[in-house]
Every structure is written in structure tokens, then in C-alpha cells.
Design a protein around this motif. Structure first.
Motif, mmCIF file in Angstrom:
data_model
loop_
_atom_site.group_PDB
_atom_site.id
_atom_site.type_symbol
_atom_site.label_atom_id
_atom_site.label_comp_id
_atom_site.label_asym_id
_atom_site.label_seq_id
_atom_site.Cartn_x
_atom_site.Cartn_y
_atom_site.Cartn_z
ATOM 1 N N THR A 4 0.933 -1.268 -0.089
ATOM 2 C CA THR A 4 0.170 0.197 -0.004
ATOM 3 C C THR A 4 0.925 1.209 0.155
ATOM 4 O O THR A 4 0.632 2.341 -0.920
ATOM 5 N N ARG A 5 1.636 1.264 0.967
ATOM 6 C CA ARG A 5 2.736 2.343 0.901
ATOM 7 C C ARG A 5 3.481 2.524 -0.315
ATOM 8 O O ARG A 5 3.557 3.682 -0.996
ATOM 9 N N LYS A 6 3.901 1.418 -0.995
ATOM 10 C CA LYS A 6 4.658 1.389 -2.373
ATOM 11 C C LYS A 6 3.754 2.284 -3.415
ATOM 12 O O LYS A 6 4.047 2.899 -4.139
ATOM 13 N N VAL A 7 2.608 1.618 -3.567
ATOM 14 C CA VAL A 7 1.587 2.225 -4.340
ATOM 15 C C VAL A 7 1.365 3.667 -4.425
ATOM 16 O O VAL A 7 1.393 4.342 -5.163
ATOM 17 N N LEU A 8 1.106 4.143 -2.918
ATOM 18 C CA LEU A 8 0.945 5.506 -2.596
ATOM 19 C C LEU A 8 1.984 6.367 -2.916
ATOM 20 O O LEU A 8 2.111 7.422 -3.586
ATOM 21 N N HIS A 9 3.280 5.731 -2.658
ATOM 22 C CA HIS A 9 4.749 6.596 -2.961
ATOM 23 C C HIS A 9 4.923 6.591 -4.515
ATOM 24 O O HIS A 9 5.180 7.678 -4.974
ATOM 25 N N ASP A 10 4.635 5.473 -5.258
ATOM 26 C CA ASP A 10 4.516 5.780 -6.507
ATOM 27 C C ASP A 10 3.573 6.509 -7.447
ATOM 28 O O ASP A 10 3.642 7.494 -8.230
ATOM 29 N N ALA A 11 2.482 6.747 -6.698
ATOM 30 C CA ALA A 11 1.194 7.573 -7.101
ATOM 31 C C ALA A 11 1.730 9.028 -6.734
ATOM 32 O O ALA A 11 1.503 9.885 -7.827
ATOM 33 N N ASP A 12 2.349 9.327 -5.797
ATOM 34 C CA ASP A 12 2.815 10.593 -5.419
ATOM 35 C C ASP A 12 4.120 11.099 -6.307
ATOM 36 O O ASP A 12 3.946 12.234 -6.914
ATOM 37 N N GLU A 13 4.822 10.209 -6.767
ATOM 38 C CA GLU A 13 5.879 10.318 -7.661
ATOM 39 C C GLU A 13 5.325 10.863 -9.097
ATOM 40 O O GLU A 13 5.759 11.760 -9.736
ATOM 41 N N LEU A 14 4.336 9.978 -9.355
ATOM 42 C CA LEU A 14 3.799 10.116 -10.806
ATOM 43 C C LEU A 14 3.015 11.656 -10.627
ATOM 44 O O LEU A 14 3.192 12.219 -11.650
ATOM 45 N N GLU A 15 2.422 11.838 -9.619
ATOM 46 C CA GLU A 15 1.679 13.236 -9.554
ATOM 47 C C GLU A 15 2.587 14.252 -9.569
ATOM 48 O O GLU A 15 2.364 15.447 -10.226
ATOM 49 N N LEU A 16 3.763 14.232 -9.155
ATOM 50 C CA LEU A 16 4.748 15.372 -9.151
ATOM 51 C C LEU A 16 5.492 15.323 -10.320
ATOM 52 O O LEU A 16 5.649 16.429 -10.779
ATOM 53 N N GLU A 17 5.703 14.214 -11.038
ATOM 54 C CA GLU A 17 6.195 14.294 -12.561
ATOM 55 C C GLU A 17 5.200 14.861 -13.383
ATOM 56 O O GLU A 17 5.501 15.588 -14.303
ATOM 57 N N GLN A 18 3.699 14.543 -13.223
ATOM 58 C CA GLN A 18 2.913 15.232 -13.970
ATOM 59 C C GLN A 18 2.666 16.552 -13.837
ATOM 60 O O GLN A 18 2.367 17.481 -14.763
ATOM 61 N N GLY A 19 2.728 17.006 -12.532
ATOM 62 C CA GLY A 19 2.828 18.498 -12.131
ATOM 63 C C GLY A 19 3.918 19.304 -12.576
ATOM 64 O O GLY A 19 3.615 20.372 -13.346
#
Length: 67
Positions: A4-19
Motif C-alpha cells: 500500500t505504501r509503495k503504491v501511494l509512494h509511486d502515485a505521489d511520484e507520478l503526480e509530481l512528474e505530471q505536475g
């Protein structure tokens, strides 16, 4: 790290990249709009200058004929 933490971490990274990509694209669009605006302003003042030059040339010709 849990899944769960890994998925959330990856989602945060993706969000930062997209931003970051969105900010970069917005900056490019703003620069392009600024350039287009400056080009339009230059064309406008070129036309104004040409119109004034024609009027001044016509006025100068008229003034020379009166003397």
C-alpha cells in the motif's frame, strides 16, 4: 515497505512528474503567447508608422505647393 505504501509512494511520484510537466507546458504556452503578442504589437506600430509617414508626406507635398 508495504504494498500500500509503495503504491501511494509511486502515485505521489507520478503526480509530481505530471505536475512538473504541466508547469513546463504552461510556461512554454505563456512564452509562445507573449511572443505572439509582441509580434502583433510590432505589426500594429509598423502600420501606424506607415500611416503617419504617408500623411506627413502628403502634408509636406501640399505645403510645398502653396509656396
Amino acid at each position: 515497505m508495504s504494498i500500500t505504501r509503495k503504491v501511494l509512494h509511486d502515485a505521489d511520484e507520478l503526480e509530481l512528474e505530471q505536475g512538473a510537466a504541466a508547469v513546463s507546458e504552461a510556461a512554454e504556452l505563456a512564452a509562445r503567447a507573449r511572443d505572439q503578442s509582441m509580434d502583433a504589437m510590432e505589426r500594429h506600430w509598423t502600420m501606424v508608422g506607415e500611416a503617419l509617414r504617408k500623411r506627413l508626406e502628403a502634408a509636406r507635398d501640399d505645403n510645398w505647393q502653396t509656396y
